[in-house]
Design a protein around this motif. Structure first.
Motif, short mmCIF file in Angstrom:
data_model
loop_
_atom_site.label_atom_id
_atom_site.label_comp_id
_atom_site.label_asym_id
_atom_site.label_seq_id
_atom_site.Cartn_x
_atom_site.Cartn_y
_atom_site.Cartn_z
N ALA A 163 0.83 -1.21 0.00
CA ALA A 163 0.00 0.00 0.00
C ALA A 163 0.87 1.26 0.00
O ALA A 163 0.51 2.27 -0.63
N MET A 164 2.00 1.20 0.67
CA MET A 164 2.91 2.34 0.75
C MET A 164 3.58 2.62 -0.61
O MET A 164 3.80 3.78 -0.98
N LEU A 165 3.89 1.57 -1.36
CA LEU A 165 4.58 1.72 -2.64
C LEU A 165 3.63 2.08 -3.78
O LEU A 165 4.06 2.65 -4.79
N LEU A 166 2.36 1.77 -3.63
CA LEU A 166 1.40 1.94 -4.72
C LEU A 166 1.35 3.37 -5.27
O LEU A 166 1.31 3.56 -6.49
N PRO A 167 1.35 4.43 -4.44
CA PRO A 167 1.27 5.79 -4.98
C PRO A 167 2.45 6.20 -5.85
O PRO A 167 2.34 7.17 -6.61
N LEU A 168 3.58 5.49 -5.76
CA LEU A 168 4.72 5.81 -6.63
C LEU A 168 4.41 5.53 -8.10
O LEU A 168 5.07 6.04 -9.00
N GLU A 169 3.40 4.69 -8.34
CA GLU A 169 2.97 4.34 -9.70
C GLU A 169 4.13 3.80 -10.54
O GLU A 169 4.24 4.08 -11.72
N ASP A 170 4.98 3.03 -9.89
CA ASP A 170 6.10 2.37 -10.57
C ASP A 170 5.94 0.86 -10.38
O ASP A 170 6.23 0.34 -9.29
N PRO A 171 5.45 0.14 -11.38
CA PRO A 171 5.21 -1.29 -11.19
C PRO A 171 6.47 -2.10 -10.95
O PRO A 171 6.39 -3.25 -10.48
N TYR A 172 7.64 -1.51 -11.24
CA TYR A 172 8.89 -2.26 -11.09
C TYR A 172 9.53 -2.06 -9.71
O TYR A 172 10.45 -2.78 -9.35
N THR A 173 9.07 -1.05 -8.96
CA THR A 173 9.49 -0.91 -7.56
C THR A 173 8.42 -1.62 -6.73
O THR A 173 7.30 -1.13 -6.58
N ARG A 174 8.78 -2.77 -6.18
CA ARG A 174 7.75 -3.63 -5.61
C ARG A 174 8.33 -4.57 -4.55
O ARG A 174 9.54 -4.86 -4.55
N LEU A 175 7.44 -5.02 -3.69
CA LEU A 175 7.80 -6.04 -2.71
C LEU A 175 7.73 -7.41 -3.37
O LEU A 175 6.83 -7.69 -4.16
N LEU A 176 8.67 -8.26 -3.02
CA LEU A 176 8.68 -9.64 -3.50
C LEU A 176 8.52 -10.55 -2.28
O LEU A 176 9.44 -10.68 -1.47
N ARG A 177 7.33 -11.13 -2.15
CA ARG A 177 7.13 -12.05 -1.04
C ARG A 177 8.08 -13.25 -1.17
O ARG A 177 8.57 -13.50 -2.27
N PRO A 178 8.34 -13.96 -0.08
CA PRO A 178 9.40 -14.99 -0.11
C PRO A 178 9.33 -15.96 -1.28
O PRO A 178 10.35 -16.22 -1.93
N ASP A 179 8.15 -16.50 -1.59
CA ASP A 179 8.04 -17.44 -2.70
C ASP A 179 8.34 -16.76 -4.04
O ASP A 179 9.01 -17.33 -4.91
N ASP A 180 7.85 -15.52 -4.20
CA ASP A 180 8.10 -14.78 -5.43
C ASP A 180 9.59 -14.45 -5.57
O ASP A 180 10.17 -14.53 -6.66
N TYR A 181 10.20 -14.06 -4.46
CA TYR A 181 11.62 -13.72 -4.48
C TYR A 181 12.47 -14.94 -4.81
O TYR A 181 13.44 -14.85 -5.59
N THR A 182 12.09 -16.08 -4.26
CA THR A 182 12.80 -17.33 -4.58
C THR A 182 12.69 -17.66 -6.05
O THR A 182 13.67 -18.07 -6.69
N ALA A 183 11.50 -17.46 -6.63
CA ALA A 183 11.29 -17.74 -8.05
C ALA A 183 12.12 -16.83 -8.93
O ALA A 183 12.70 -17.27 -9.94
N ILE A 184 12.21 -15.55 -8.58
CA ILE A 184 13.00 -14.61 -9.37
C ILE A 184 14.48 -14.96 -9.30
O ILE A 184 15.20 -14.93 -10.29
N LYS A 185 14.96 -15.30 -8.10
CA LYS A 185 16.38 -15.67 -7.96
C LYS A 185 16.68 -16.94 -8.75
O LYS A 185 17.74 -17.06 -9.36
N ALA A 186 15.73 -17.88 -8.78
CA ALA A 186 15.93 -19.10 -9.55
C ALA A 186 16.00 -18.78 -11.05
O ALA A 186 16.84 -19.33 -11.78
N ALA A 187 15.14 -17.86 -11.51
CA ALA A 187 15.17 -17.46 -12.92
C ALA A 187 16.49 -16.77 -13.26
O ALA A 187 17.06 -16.99 -14.33
N ASN A 188 17.00 -15.95 -12.35
CA ASN A 188 18.27 -15.26 -12.59
C ASN A 188 19.45 -16.23 -12.61
O ASN A 188 20.50 -15.91 -13.19
#
Length: 446
Positions: free
Chosen positions: A92-117
């Motif tokens: 909710a705090m990040l939403l007003p920045l209107e930047d979809p790429y500045t975002r929180l990555l919950r643990p499962d999502d963060y693990t998936a991104i690190k695996a892709a990298n």
């Protein structure tokens, strides 16, 4: 002439230093974040995220517009006793920045991104997503090769209207991607709107997708032997895989190279820069712009892995780090670009580990091509637009664009050989005339 493939020395790019600097900053925040009032661990997570964004975000002018400090206060006024409470407050705090790429990555999502990298397998339907600039609509940058989405014929630029009945715009970019991932064999229903078609609903079955970011083979015709190098993402091991692929193709005595960056949605910028080193010698790769609006040019190394003729294929799925490479090749006249306009993501994010195993992506820099082009939301126009429809299986037997690139490369090789022959004949003629002149001069001597 057989291309030279000398060994390149590894070096540290400024963007790599940028990554380490921000990672160090993130760790420093963790060590120094001792608030005056006693906060529980979940509240500390909110403060930690706020400070990382506050100290690194590319556009600090945005903070005044959204009342950034007040957003932190509002977040901490909520009841935050669990990680899930903290995640909702941070989002909710990040939403007003209107930047979809500045975002929180919950643990499962963060693990998936690190695996892709890391370039390993992922479980899901294989859609790489981005946000459309004009309306924030979540769209497909590209389907992963060999994924359920690719098999279903999903194309770049397709709007994602719903995932299991939920709106991607309401969910946000990362939550939408998370809902597309899941256990092998499970299904997800997506509603899609192709760029020039009516909306349709598809049921996709999730499966394990082997990313295989680097693929190569030899292309042979009656007259020439070419190399084909396809890079589908810039993960950690890609530079070394590209090096091995180019060495293998060189041993097969290729006369030219077709580099295929179609549907490459980016990845690690450092890997993209290292691959640029393979083709550019002492030339500028990219110019970065930080939050102080200071631009820094990043040059390539002197030694290359391949210096022969080449052509590069791009499309609307070519984004971020792959656009950095494509723009550098075009601006330095190293390779012409064939295909269609690229996606237009000219922003760079850092990924920082948060204290509970989640992660935070923050936009910390923008980039321009060596000639000063800002491609954010604009993309790169190729030197030659190829005729639609775009092939659905890049690199496959029915890939008409690849065939066009082969013909273009062969014609360029023929022109280069003709020009070299004319130069040789001119040199021989000049040499013969010089000999004749000296002979006449000797006859005239007393």
């Amino acid at each position: 002439m057989k291309p030279m493939l000398p060994t390149t020395n590894s070096r540290s790019h400024p963007l790599r230093r940028l990554w380490l600097a921000w990672l160090s900053l993130g760790l420093g925040v963790l060590l120094m974040a001792t608030p005056a009032m006693a906060l529980n661990d979940a509240q500390q997570l909110v403060v930690e995220s706020w400070r990382l964004v506050n100290q690194g975000y590319l556009d600090p002018a945005k903070f005044d517009q959204v009342h950034w400090r007040r957003l932190r206060e509002q977040a901490l006024e909520k009841t935050i006793n669990s990680s899930n409470d903290a995640y909702e407050a941070i989002e909710a705090m990040l939403l007003p920045l209107e930047d979809p790429y500045t975002r929180l990555l919950r643990p499962d999502d963060y693990t998936a991104i690190k695996a892709a990298n890391l370039g390993s397998e992922i479980n899901g339907v294989g859609l790489q997503l981005g946000a459309r600039a004009e309306d924030g609509q979540v769209v497909v940058i590209a389907p992963l090769e060999g994924s359920p989405a690719a098999d279903a014929g999903v194309t770049s630029g397709t709007a994602l209207l719903s995932v299991d009945g939920q709106s991607p715009q309401a969910l946000g970019l990362e939550a939408t991607a998370a809902r597309l991932r899941g256990e092998v064999g499970s299904q997800v229903v997506v509603k899609l709107q192709p760029p020039n078609g009516s909306s349709e609903e598809l049921t996709l079955e999730r499966r394990s997708v082997d990313l295989r970011p680097v693929r190569t083979r030899r292309l042979r015709s009656a007259k020439h032997t070419l190399g084909y190098l396809r890079i589908t993402q810039f993960s950690e091991g890609v530079p070394e895989q590209v090096k091995e692929a180019l060495q293998e193709l060189s041993e097969k005595e290729i006369e030219g190279l077709v580099l295929d960056l179609r549907n490459n949605s980016g990845g690690l910028v450092s890997s993209g820069l290292a691959v640029a080193d393979a083709f550019l010698s002492g030339s500028p790769i990219v110019e970065t712009r930080n939050r102080e609006r200071i631009n820094e040019a990043i040059p390539s190394a002197i030694e290359t892995l391949y210096d022969g003729p080449m052509v590069t294929l791009v499309n609307g799925g070519t984004a971020s780090a792959s656009e950095i490479l494509a723009g550098a090749l075009q601006d330095n006249s190293r390779s012409q670009l064939l295909g269609s306009r690229t996606f237009g993501k000219g922003l760079i994010q850092t990924l920082t580990n948060l204290s509970d195993g989640s992660g935070l992506a923050v936009t910390v820099a923008g980039y321009m091509t060596p000639s000063g082009r800002d491609i954010q939301n604009q993309g790169i126009e190729p030197d030659r637009i190829l005729d639609p429809p775009e092939p659905l299986n890049p690199g496959g037997e029915e890939d008409r664009w690849l065939h066009d690139a082969e013909l273009w490369m062969e014609a360029q090789i023929d022109r280069d050989q003709d020009a070299q022959l004319e130069t040789t004949e001119d040199l021989q003629l000049d040499s013969a005339e010089d000999v004749e002149f000296k002979t006449e001069q000797n006859r005239d001597d007393p």
